[in-house]
Design an enzyme around this catalytic site. Structure first.
Site, PDB file in Angstrom:
ATOM      1  N   LYS A  77      44.147 116.994  38.734  1.00 53.76           N
ATOM      2  CA  LYS A  77      45.355 117.064  37.923  1.00 53.76           C
ATOM      3  C   LYS A  77      46.274 118.171  38.421  1.00 53.76           C
ATOM      4  CE  LYS A  77      46.913 117.376  33.114  1.00 53.76           C
ATOM      5  NZ  LYS A  77      46.517 117.515  31.686  1.00 53.76           N
TER       6      LYS A  77
ATOM      7  N   HIS B  81      58.213 118.757  33.775  1.00 50.78           N
ATOM      8  CA  HIS B  81      58.484 118.893  32.341  1.00 50.78           C
ATOM      9  C   HIS B  81      59.277 120.172  32.059  1.00 50.78           C
ATOM     10  CE1 HIS B  81      56.242 115.535  30.626  1.00 50.78           C
ATOM     11  NE2 HIS B  81      55.265 115.780  31.483  1.00 50.78           N
TER      12      HIS B  81
ATOM     13  N   ARG C 280      43.230 121.383  24.319  1.00 52.58           N
ATOM     14  CA  ARG C 280      42.823 120.039  23.881  1.00 52.58           C
ATOM     15  C   ARG C 280      41.785 119.442  24.818  1.00 52.58           C
ATOM     16  NH1 ARG C 280      47.314 116.154  25.380  1.00 52.58           N
ATOM     17  NH2 ARG C 280      46.249 116.541  27.373  1.00 52.58           N
TER      18      ARG C 280
ATOM     19  N   CYS D 146      58.934 112.472  34.075  1.00 53.74           N
ATOM     20  CA  CYS D 146      57.497 112.391  34.363  1.00 53.74           C
ATOM     21  C   CYS D 146      57.018 110.930  34.378  1.00 53.74           C
ATOM     22  CB  CYS D 146      56.700 113.247  33.382  1.00 53.74           C
ATOM     23  SG  CYS D 146      55.029 113.616  33.996  1.00 53.74           S
TER      24      CYS D 146
ATOM     25  N   SER E 206      52.313 118.485  34.528  1.00 47.58           N
ATOM     26  CA  SER E 206      51.043 118.130  33.902  1.00 47.58           C
ATOM     27  C   SER E 206      50.815 116.637  34.115  1.00 47.58           C
ATOM     28  CB  SER E 206      51.075 118.468  32.403  1.00 47.58           C
ATOM     29  OG  SER E 206      49.874 118.070  31.772  1.00 47.58           O
TER      30      SER E 206
ATOM     31  N   GLU F 282      61.399 120.537  29.935  1.00 44.39           N
ATOM     32  CA  GLU F 282      61.627 120.638  28.490  1.00 44.39           C
ATOM     33  C   GLU F 282      60.482 121.316  27.744  1.00 44.39           C
ATOM     34  OE1 GLU F 282      59.021 117.043  28.791  1.00 44.39           O
ATOM     35  OE2 GLU F 282      60.626 117.923  30.000  1.00 44.39           O
TER      36      GLU F 282
END
Length: 308
Positions: free
Chosen positions: A163, A235, A249, A142, A192, A237
């Protein structure tokens, strides 16, 4: 681990055509085996969660792997205790004299900043330059991929209209890629990020091969010949709840954020998210460890050849 078969066996030719690695008996008997030394440069603020995600994937193979954690001298973590950092993390100054079979440079939530405005940019550049002579294969993830593409090849990043946030379908675009050996025709990956590396710049770079991409998320994986440098834009992972944590968040902070796409059933955030990328993530890291680290790194780790 590679299978051992006689080279005259008809299956040997088939395996070779399918990029499935095998040893013939004389080579297997003469092979020296040692543990792999993998260095994780953890740029994420949620250091303990990120450590766990990568260690879980690196540990899911028969290959013996020693993972060491590295953080910057020039940056102090605000979200992880200093006790944890001092106990488990090394600095670049402490490890720069050593060689490693593999290096992972993680993502970081600062892609909105110009590279040079990151307070650790100069140190990250020193580490990326060092990796060319001290690491067999470096896996950039990323933000790590954006930084690596910019530093090594001058490929800029640009802001996206909104985004990119969710779980998206991808396909392998380089049929001979052993990084994606065993993958389904399509596979899912979480993303993300607010920015992307310039696709035209990646496509125009003769030293890079594009291995996988997504109609929605763009280029996912690119690599140099031999996999000394690999760039992954998503991502794989991530845990099941990582996107949810980021979503909640930002929602609590009043930031503009939409429900992560294709993550909750019917995009309904009152329902439990479903992990549909775990198997491909494990296969990705298993292939990297096997084909680009274990099979390529010399037994004498000091004999790693610098990238030209």
């Amino acid at each position: 681990m590679p299978i051992i078969i006689p080279p005259e066996l008809p299956a040997a030719g088939t395996l070779q055509r399918e990029n499935i690695f095998y040893y013939h008996t004389p080579r297997a008997l003469s092979q020296d085996i040692r543990m792999l030394h993998i260095l994780l440069l953890n740029l994420m603020p949620t250091k303990i969660a990120t450590e766990t995600q990568f260690v879980r994937l690196l540990g899911n193979t028969p290959i013996q792997v020693e993972v060491e954690l590295m953080a910057f001298d020039s940056h102090t973590s605000k979200n992880t205790s200093q006790e944890h950092m001092l106990t488990f993390y090394k600095t670049f100054e402490q490890i720069k004299h050593r060689n490693f079979d593999g290096l992972i440079i993680t993502g970081a939530p600062i892609e909105h900043l110009p590279f040079e405005q990151a307070d650790y940019w100069e140190e990250l550049c020193r580490i990326m330059e060092w990796s060319k002579s001290h690491v067999q294969s470096t896996l950039h993830i990323c933000y790590g991929a954006q930084a690596g593409l910019y530093y090594h090849y001058g490929i800029p990043k640009h802001q996206m209209p909104e985004k990119l946030f969710g779980v998206f379908e991808h396909r392998v675009t380089h049929p001979g890629s052993i990084l994606f050996r065993g993958f389904d025709d399509t596979f899912l990956v979480p993303h993300s990020r607010h920015t992307e590396s310039d696709p035209a710049g990646i496509e125009a770079e003769p030293k890079l091969k594009i291995l996988a991409r997504s109609d929605r998320a763009g280029i996912y994986a690119a690599s140099t010949d031999g996999g000394r440098q690999i760039f992954i834009t998503g991502h794989s992972e991530y845990d099941t709840r990582t996107l949810e944590s980021e979503y909640l968040r930002d929602k609590r902070a009043g930031k503009p954020i939409h429900v992560p796409e294709n993550y909750y059933p019917n995009d309904d955030d009152s329902r439990e998210p479903v992990n549909r990328w775990r198997s491909s993530a494990n296969l990705l890291f298993s292939n990297w460890l096997n084909y680009f680290v274990y099979q390529e790194s010399p037994y004498d780790i000091q004999a790693i050849e610098p990238i030209a």
